[in-house]
Design an enzyme around this catalytic site. Structure first.
Site, PDB file in Angstrom:
ATOM      1  N   GLY C  46      29.579  65.226 117.792  1.00 17.87           N
ATOM      2  CA  GLY C  46      30.789  65.960 117.436  1.00 17.87           C
ATOM      3  C   GLY C  46      31.835  65.946 118.534  1.00 17.87           C
ATOM      4  O   GLY C  46      33.016  65.672 118.290  1.00 17.87           O
ATOM      5  N   HIS C 267       6.949  66.111 118.730  1.00 13.09           N
ATOM      6  CA  HIS C 267       6.865  65.587 120.095  1.00 13.09           C
ATOM      7  C   HIS C 267       5.541  66.010 120.718  1.00 13.09           C
ATOM      8  O   HIS C 267       5.182  67.178 120.677  1.00 13.09           O
ATOM      9  CB  HIS C 267       8.039  66.137 120.912  1.00 13.09           C
ATOM     10  CG  HIS C 267       8.286  65.360 122.159  1.00 13.09           C
ATOM     11  ND1 HIS C 267       7.393  65.342 123.190  1.00 13.09           N
ATOM     12  CD2 HIS C 267       9.327  64.588 122.534  1.00 13.09           C
ATOM     13  CE1 HIS C 267       7.883  64.573 124.156  1.00 13.09           C
ATOM     14  NE2 HIS C 267       9.055  64.106 123.791  1.00 13.09           N
ATOM     15  N   ARG C 338       5.350  58.590 120.110  1.00 10.95           N
ATOM     16  CA  ARG C 338       5.214  60.031 119.943  1.00 10.95           C
ATOM     17  C   ARG C 338       4.382  60.425 118.733  1.00 10.95           C
ATOM     18  O   ARG C 338       3.532  61.318 118.823  1.00 10.95           O
ATOM     19  CB  ARG C 338       6.607  60.642 119.809  1.00 10.95           C
ATOM     20  CG  ARG C 338       7.389  60.551 121.098  1.00 10.95           C
ATOM     21  CD  ARG C 338       8.807  61.041 120.932  1.00 10.95           C
ATOM     22  NE  ARG C 338       9.506  60.999 122.218  1.00 10.95           N
ATOM     23  CZ  ARG C 338      10.774  61.328 122.383  1.00 10.95           C
ATOM     24  NH1 ARG C 338      11.493  61.705 121.346  1.00 10.95           N
ATOM     25  NH2 ARG C 338      11.331  61.278 123.576  1.00 10.95           N
TER      26      ARG C 338
END
Lengths: 257, 218, 646
Positions: C46, C267, C338
């Site tokens: 953004g 994670h 992961r």
């Protein structure tokens, strides 16, 4: 664990506030300070009270949203951590804990413990950037930067903008915040280009916002959760004096933007 | 001067302060001549030189300007600092700070009061604004000094003020270096030590005179 | 099906972006001034988009719920940012970065987008250095690189353990410059509660001023959503407390399709949950797995002794330790991707070998590394992480092994976008974690920062121009039009309804329950029966929430409980969609592991014949199931194969 909390309650920016006492019990020593406040707020919601408003977001010590002046110290009794990383094991069971918002004219209270820190955004807007647009920049490795300069710049750039420096300062000065940004950019060749103009514009903005002046008590450094050194303030002063003494007339503000 | 930026104000204060610090050194040198057992000859000679030399006369104006700038900006900055936190904390600050650094305003005011007393006792007499005490000529600083220090209460006040000045200086020296941006990671610790040694020397040196007079000259 | 056209340019993958840029329409600088753009969110995507669009001369309004744009949760990213610079001369190229990203995502991402990402990655590093981002450097003054999971080259640029912070502050500084210039207007402490459509195109948003409670209307020629991921649907995650799906969810309800909602990254190295009042999980950098060895005891008897604290971890002899990653994946060992590492930890804990008070943790042991490299080297590498761990857990990792457990970290799913990053609503764009596009079913480390900044700095400024070139005759919008009035009224009604439902439980109570359901049935391992159960429980929860939540305070004041209430309402609905998506995808891929679909060795088993598509869901109403649309994935450059780390 149980605690007596004395918390600053203030309905909105214009209302008069006061310290109110609350009791919380059944707190695990492994809880974070905010989890303890969450428990208090849950109790308040369930008993028809209004929960205490406080600023928090990442809860891992990096976003700089959290504040709280706890028992006379910003971010509480543990050095080098933000309030969100503070755990209740740092307190003694049965303690009375005083919790207040940051106090400074430039940081008006919005509600309870929440303050408006947009003054910091304004300081950055005044010049805390390198004026480059997206695109059209040289390859990243064109200008080598000495490792120690880069490391020193990183030390300064680690600032999370929480405002603990202002809260701790007996003069509510923001010198560590602005000094860190000026230093970060001045230490790098990319930022050096407009360093003289930057420091003058940022200091001018700082003065308009109603912060106090630095009297070198170094409370800011002691309370900074990222351990930013007051050497950055000295570096900014040096930059500022140099800029005032040696920059050409009429070159400062008009060409700035 | 009111419109100067925050850093400029501090820089003026720092420069004026460093100048005053160097002046203290000269003043102490002259005062220590009182310790010489020569009936005040060396001291009077030095005082006369300071009072008559044309160059010193010019310097006197610079000195007053130094006092004025330091005190003026000191008060201005303190006012601004006070207004930067309109609503105080309920619990006073417990943050770790440089020794006595939070009390620069307070120690400064004490030193300022002392300065006023000191002017009444010496400078105003010299320039004829205040009548000298009976029996002492207007220009005889030596006997004025002996007379003043013969009072233990005056001596105590004098000593207290110089201890306060020492405290003021202890922070002032390294603070001025920091404000002027002359700090360097390698030398800053040394600057702090030198500042503390200097401020102790000044406080001790000035304190020595009344003690000496009190115990050895009465 | 026809609604999903990704509009991928023709030609070989390596020249698509160049071809697109050459052919896309441009807006003349004088006209840019007449065009307004709304950007929602000030994270990497953004902030970089708002700054770049401001630089181009558009009139930009940027919104964030935080008190400052600098606080967006991109700031918490630790490890680094990938780029195909090939500075270390180890054979990297845009193609390799593209290949690794597609493979890492288990072949569920769109080739053209990923190639473009790899292509612009180098420009990001150049720009960030020019902005003054203090990346790590070698003694010669040139940039340093480190290696990360899922790649055989060193292509990760970093700034200590605070790369996200430094990159975000770079974008924030560029944004601040544009705010000072007047090209961008900042609206902080605003919740974006709805998207406004005028004649089928996105033309504005409805926001709530979080300080005053005022409902505000903002109009623009285009709306860009960069509102981040939705990991907080699990209640406990590494996301910030305020991270939410609401802007994206409101767009979904207005017609923007939501793609692959069930693709969640768990994670492996987070600090385990300590108790019921826990509000947040803290990530420990993936880099720890370079030197730490992961293990649990081999004998249940030792597990019990550990739990009642009659022995210490160090008392367990080497032969009684199960270094399960090294055992199962000898080639990659502790450095498997992961999703694989997370599942393996869950498998051990489910089998009863978990350590810690709660039994849901595994050891990450540095004893060997300290012996081999010395205390000082380890301190230089991981000192700050060790400190952070000690602060949170009150145990010294130099003396006793760390305890870790997987936690929700990132969501690969998001709003469906085409090659131009436009959603299925004309004029509504989605960038960064908010969209679904580049990471497939699993994101590689140091790729999120790359994608956020690529979208914001180098992709959207081109593609939005192509859309806005046709809008130069559209005058600025009046927010008093009926579309805005209706939308604003709907938001007000909704807030009033939540406020006045007169329930007894707090928002957090429901959020925790939601999290438990999602973690249990739609977390690291999923199965059909569990998902059916989850769907049932979620529908229950949604109904209970509608009549059971209690909101103190008023609508027209600072009211954090009210903010949370809206977010949680959307999370509950999103939860249902995630479960549906997980249920429809009867294969295992990346972070999505369906227990029914695994190899005999317990590894994920893809089904490329049936599921090589993007699942895009279309909203059909609250009580009606969403409709599934498929975007078939074409793999022209890369041959699909089974990921193997053995």
């Amino acid at each position: 664990m149980k605690f007596t909390l004395k918390i600053w309650r203030q309905k909105n920016a214009t209302a008069k506030g006061e310290m109110i006492s609350y009791d919380v019990a059944g707190i695990s020593p492994d809880s974070s300070f905010f989890e303890m406040l969450d428990t208090l707020n849950q109790n308040l919601v369930m008993t028809g009270g209004e929960p205490v408003a406080f600023d928090h977001d990442c809860r891992e010590g990096i976003c700089g949203t959290c504040s709280l002046y706890i028992n006379g110290r910003p971010h509480g009794p543990v050095k080098g951590v933000t309030t969100c990383q503070l755990h209740m094991r740092s307190f003694v069971d049965g303690d009375t804990i005083h919790i207040e918002p940051w106090r400074a004219k430039a940081f008006p209270v919005i509600r309870d413990l929440v303050v408006d820190r947009s003054a910091f955004d304004k300081i950055i807007q005044a010049g805390g950037y390198v004026s480059v647009n997206t695109g059209g920049v040289p390859d990243a490795n064109t200008i080598p930067v000495p490792k120690e300069k880069s490391e020193a710049a990183m030390d300064a750039a680690a600032c999370i903008g929480c405002g603990a420096c202002v809260a701790a300062c007996s003069n509510a000065a923001a010198m560590l915040f602005i000094g860190a940004k000026v230093s970060h950019l001045a230490l790098l060749p990319q930022g050096k280009v407009e360093a003289a103009m930057r420091v003058q514009k940022m200091v001018a903005c700082l003065d308009e916002l109603g912060f106090g002046l630095c009297s070198n008590t170094y409370a800011c450094e002691a309370e900074c959760p990222k351990g930013i050194s007051v050497a950055n303030i000295a570096r900014m002063n040096r930059q500022f004096i140099g800029a005032k003494l040696f920059s050409e007339k009429e070159k400062t503000v008009r060409d700035s933007l | 001067m009111l419109l100067y930026s925050s850093i400029t104000k501090k820089v003026f204060m720092a420069l004026a302060g460093l100048f005053l610090i160097s002046f203290l050194c000269v003043h102490l040198g002259i005062n220590l001549m009182l310790l010489k057992d020569d009936g005040g000859r060396a001291f009077t000679e030095a005082a006369t030189f300071m009072g008559t030399n044309a160059l010193i006369k010019i310097f006197e104006i610079v000195l007053f300007a130094g006092f004025f700038i330091h005190i003026f900006f000191g008060l201005l900055v303190s006012g601004q600092n006070k207004s930067a936190r309109p609503s105080p904390y309920a619990v006073s600050n417990h943050s770790e700070t440089a020794p006595f650094s939070k009390y620069m305003f307070h120690t400064g005011i004490i030193v300022l009061i002392f300065l006023a007393i000191h002017f009444f006792d010496f400078y105003f007499i010299k320039i004829g604004l205040v009548a000298p005490p009976p029996g002492v000529p207007a220009h005889d600083f030596y006997h004025r000094t002996l007379l003043l220090f013969s009072s233990p209460w005056y001596s105590l006040l004098y000593i207290t003020c110089f201890v306060v000045l020492g405290i003021h200086l202890n922070h002032a020296i390294q603070s001025a270096i920091q404000t002027l941006g002359w700090n360097h990671s390698k030398y800053m610790d040394a600057v702090k030590v030198i500042g503390s040694v200097y401020s102790c020397t000044i406080a001790a040196g000035f304190t020595l005179v009344p003690l000496f007079i009190l115990f050895f000259r009465r | 099906m026809t609604r999903l056209n990704a509009r991928i340019p023709e030609g070989p993958v390596a020249s698509k972006w160049t071809a697109y840029k050459s052919a896309s329409r441009l807006v003349n600088p004088n006209n840019k001034r007449k065009l307004d753009i709304i950007v929602v969110g000030t994270g990497l995507a953004g902030a970089s988009a708002a700054a770049s669009l401001g630089e181009l001369g558009y009139r930009v309004k940027v919104f964030c719920y935080q008190d400052s744009p600098r606080r967006a949760h991109s700031i918490a990213a630790q490890g680094g940012i990938n780029a195909a610079k090939n500075y270390p001369n180890d054979g990297d190229s845009a193609y390799r970065l593209f290949y690794d990203t597609i493979k890492g995502g288990d072949y569920r991402a769109r080739e053209a987008n990923v190639y473009r990402l790899a292509e612009v990655s180098n420009q990001i590093i150049d720009l960030c250095v020019a902005q003054g981002v203090p990346f790590a450097r070698e003694y010669g003054g040139l940039l340093a690189n480190r290696s990360f999971g899922g790649a055989q080259v060193s292509r990760t640029f970093y700034a200590r353990g605070q790369t996200g912070q430094q990159l975000l502050l770079g974008a924030y500084s560029a944004l601040s410059r544009q705010i000072a210039l007047g090209n961008v207007t900042l609206f902080n402490r605003r919740d974006v509660l709805d998207t406004v459509l005028v004649e089928g195109r996105a033309r504005g948003i409805i926001t709530r001023n979080l300080v005053t409670g005022e409902i505000e209307r903002h109009a623009a020629h285009a709306v860009v959503l960069a509102s981040g991921g939705y990991g907080n649907v699990f209640f406990l995650s590494t996301n910030a407390m305020g991270s939410n799906v609401t802007p994206a969810w409101s767009a979904y309800k207005k017609g923007a399709m939501f793609a692959n909602p069930s693709f969640t990254q768990i994670h492996p190295t987070c600090i385990p949950v300590h108790g019921d009042t826990q509000s947040k999980l803290t990530l420990m950098s993936e880099s720890l797995r370079n030197d730490g060895r992961i293990w649990v005891p081999k004998k249940v008897k030792d597990v019990e002794k550990l739990r009642n604290q009659s022995i210490k971890p160090a008392d367990i002899p080497e032969e009684d330790r199960d270094y399960y990653l090294e055992r199962r994946y000898p080639a990659f060992g502790n450095l498997v991707p992961r999703d694989v590492a997370s599942r393996a930890a869950k498998e051990r804990c489910d089998a009863g070998f978990g350590v810690g008070r709660t039994g849901v943790a595994v050891f990450l042991d540095f004893a060997d590394a300290i012996k081999r490299k010395g205390h000082d080297t380890i301190d230089a590498l991981y000192g700050n992480l060790f400190q952070m761990y000690e602060q949170i857990v009150a145990e010294n990792p130099y003396e006793t092994p760390m305890m870790i457990y997987p936690a929700v970290h990132y969501t690969m799913g998001g709003l469906w976008v085409d090659y131009e990053l436009m959603t299925t609503i004309q004029g509504l764009f989605a960038i960064g974690e908010c969209n679904f596009s580049d990471h497939g079913a699993n994101r590689l480390g140091a790729s999120a920062l790359m994608q956020g900044l690529a979208d914001g700095y180098f992709v959207l400024p081109y593609t939005i121009g192509n859309y806005l070139a046709a809008e130069i005759h559209t005058p600025r919008f009046d927010t008093s039009s009926s579309e805005f009035t209706i939308a604003a009224q709907a938001v007000t009604d909704r807030l009033q309804q939540i406020k006045n439902c007169g329930g007894k439980e707090s928002v957090d109570h429901f959020h925790r329950r939601l999290g438990k359901i999602m973690w249990e049935y739609c977390g690291m391992a999923r199965n059909d029966a569990g998902l059916t159960e989850a769907l049932y429980q979620l529908t229950e929860l949604r109904h209970e929430y509608a009549r059971g939540v209690r909101i103190p305070g008023g609508l027209d004041e600072y009211n954090p409980e009210l903010e949370k209430a809206c977010r949680v309402a959307d999370f509950i609905e999103l939860g249902e969609l995630m479960v549906r998506d997980a249920q429809q995808r009867a294969e295992s891929c990346g972070g999505h592991f369906r227990e029914e679909h695994q190899t005999s060795e317990g590894e994920a088993l893809r089904n490329d014949d049936k599921f090589a598509f993007v699942a895009a869901w279309e909203y059909k109403g609250r009580e009606v199931s969403a409709t599934l649309h498929r975007e078939e994935l074409q793999f022209n450059e890369i041959k699909l194969s089974q990921r193997s780390y053995k």
